[in-house]
Design a protein around this motif. Structure first.
Motif, PDB file in Angstrom:
ATOM      1  N   GLN A  28      48.255  34.176  -0.088  1.00 60.12           N
ATOM      2  CA  GLN A  28      47.617  34.237  -1.406  1.00 60.12           C
ATOM      3  C   GLN A  28      47.881  35.590  -2.067  1.00 60.12           C
ATOM      4  OE1 GLN A  28      43.540  33.042  -0.134  1.00 60.12           O
ATOM      5  NE2 GLN A  28      43.646  31.601  -1.834  1.00 60.12           N
ATOM      6  N   GLN A  29      47.784  36.656  -1.289  1.00 57.50           N
ATOM      7  CA  GLN A  29      48.020  37.996  -1.832  1.00 57.50           C
ATOM      8  C   GLN A  29      49.469  38.154  -2.295  1.00 57.50           C
ATOM      9  OE1 GLN A  29      46.803  40.249   1.603  1.00 57.50           O
ATOM     10  NE2 GLN A  29      44.650  40.393   0.949  1.00 57.50           N
ATOM     11  N   ILE A  30      50.392  37.625  -1.503  1.00 59.01           N
ATOM     12  CA  ILE A  30      51.805  37.705  -1.881  1.00 59.01           C
ATOM     13  C   ILE A  30      52.056  36.905  -3.158  1.00 59.01           C
ATOM     14  CG2 ILE A  30      54.159  37.094  -1.199  1.00 59.01           C
ATOM     15  CD1 ILE A  30      53.224  37.538   1.745  1.00 59.01           C
ATOM     16  N   ALA A  31      51.468  35.705  -3.231  1.00 60.31           N
ATOM     17  CA  ALA A  31      51.636  34.875  -4.429  1.00 60.31           C
ATOM     18  C   ALA A  31      51.072  35.576  -5.652  1.00 60.31           C
ATOM     19  CB  ALA A  31      50.939  33.525  -4.230  1.00 60.31           C
ATOM     20  N   HIS A  32      49.949  36.268  -5.465  1.00 59.21           N
ATOM     21  CA  HIS A  32      49.363  37.005  -6.590  1.00 59.21           C
ATOM     22  C   HIS A  32      50.290  38.132  -7.034  1.00 59.21           C
ATOM     23  CE1 HIS A  32      46.355  38.919  -9.121  1.00 59.21           C
ATOM     24  NE2 HIS A  32      46.602  40.064  -8.503  1.00 59.21           N
ATOM     25  N   ARG A  33      50.868  38.839  -6.088  1.00 57.54           N
ATOM     26  CA  ARG A  33      51.782  39.938  -6.434  1.00 57.54           C
ATOM     27  C   ARG A  33      53.029  39.405  -7.141  1.00 57.54           C
ATOM     28  NH1 ARG A  33      51.040  42.284  -0.473  1.00 57.54           N
ATOM     29  NH2 ARG A  33      49.137  43.506  -0.771  1.00 57.54           N
ATOM     30  N   LEU A  34      53.532  38.274  -6.636  1.00 48.61           N
ATOM     31  CA  LEU A  34      54.709  37.678  -7.287  1.00 48.61           C
ATOM     32  C   LEU A  34      54.377  37.205  -8.696  1.00 48.61           C
ATOM     33  CD1 LEU A  34      56.210  35.613  -4.332  1.00 48.61           C
ATOM     34  CD2 LEU A  34      57.307  37.530  -5.502  1.00 48.61           C
ATOM     35  N   GLY A  35      53.155  36.715  -8.878  1.00 47.19           N
ATOM     36  CA  GLY A  35      52.762  36.206 -10.189  1.00 47.19           C
ATOM     37  C   GLY A  35      52.386  37.273 -11.183  1.00 47.19           C
ATOM     38  N   THR A  36      52.174  38.489 -10.694  1.00 53.02           N
ATOM     39  CA  THR A  36      51.756  39.578 -11.590  1.00 53.02           C
ATOM     40  C   THR A  36      52.786  40.699 -11.674  1.00 53.02           C
ATOM     41  OG1 THR A  36      50.495  40.572  -9.756  1.00 53.02           O
ATOM     42  CG2 THR A  36      49.296  39.117 -11.263  1.00 53.02           C
ATOM     43  N   LEU A  37      54.032  40.382 -11.336  1.00 50.72           N
ATOM     44  CA  LEU A  37      55.091  41.382 -11.522  1.00 50.72           C
ATOM     45  C   LEU A  37      55.170  41.749 -13.004  1.00 50.72           C
ATOM     46  CD1 LEU A  37      57.856  39.835  -9.247  1.00 50.72           C
ATOM     47  CD2 LEU A  37      56.632  41.970  -8.836  1.00 50.72           C
TER      48      LEU A  37
END
Length: 245
Positions: free
Chosen positions: A22-31
């Motif tokens: 989830q944290q990785i997906a959030h980081r990818l989505g907020t680049l």
């Protein structure tokens, strides 16, 4: 539901991997490139709509121009035919009729040529409008490509981390009994990505509510292999030596 304490504790490992994902997906989505790329996509959608309208105007003008050109050809052919007939007739009546018709046809031809010039200008104007929009789309495409390349470069590390976490999840999930795993997935879907939480010092790690009174008594009386749910957030409560009960 029954499950051994060891199997229940495997859910904590699985939840930890899911939290990482989830944290990785959030980081990818907020680049930083994500929002500008989305804005450019919205702009391109609007520009494509304008292009479709401009292209329709261009095609309508071309259709009208072709019709006028066809009419011009017909009138010119009739003038040529009447001229030829005029050269080969000796009838005064026919000469008068042909000369009158030729005058009318030449007037019609002049009117058509005037219309043709006007419509040709419309065609050229519409063609320039389509070309301008295409140039605008090209700029948007170039900006998008630049941002996408920067995004891909920035996300490369996260993608590698995500792929590794997904492999880890498959391994851990494979060690959890199927029935317990399905129950966990069900709770996770309802619990905003959290299916199981550690009960630490009588506090649920999912919603941070501390159990007291009858809720705490239920947990204390439960058999070690009984799968419990938090009375507040409905997630699986995993008991360990840290639970404080």
């Amino acid at each position: 539901m029954k499950a051994s304490p060891a199997d229940q504790q495997q859910l904590l490992r699985l939840q930890a991997v899911d939290t990482r994902l989830q944290q990785i997906a959030h980081r990818l989505g907020t680049l930083p490139q994500t929002a500008p790329i989305a804005e450019l996509a919205a702009r391109d959608t609007a520009v494509r709509s304008r292009r479709a309208e401009a292209l329709g105007t261009f095609e309508d003008a071309r259709t009208e121009l072709k019709r006028i050109e066809s009419d011009v050809e017909v009138v010119e052919a009739r003038i040529a035919r009447d001229g030829d007939r005029l050269q080969h007739t000796s009838s005064t009546k026919d000469v008068a009729a042909l000369e009158s018709e030729i005058v009318s046809l030449k007037k019609r031809l002049s009117d058509l040529e005037d219309q043709e010039l006007i419509v040709m200008e419309r065609v050229e104007e519409a063609e320039r409008a389509v070309a301008a929009i295409d140039a605008e789309r090209a700029v948007i495409a170039e900006e998008t490509a630049t941002l996408a390349a920067a995004r891909d470069e920035a996300s490369a590390g996260f993608v590698v981390e995500r792929d590794g976490a997904e492999r880890d999840r498959a391994v851990v999930a494979g060690e959890v009994p199927a029935e317990l795993l399905a129950y966990f997935e069900q709770r996770r879907a309802r619990g905003a990505g959290i299916g199981a939480a550690l009960l630490r010092q009588r506090t649920c790690g999912g919603c941070t509510i501390t159990l007291t009174g009858s809720d705490l008594d239920v947990v204390r009386r439960a058999a070690p292999d009984e799968v419990l749910l938090c009375p507040e957030c409905d997630r699986i409560l995993v008991r360990t030596e840290e639970s404080g009960i």
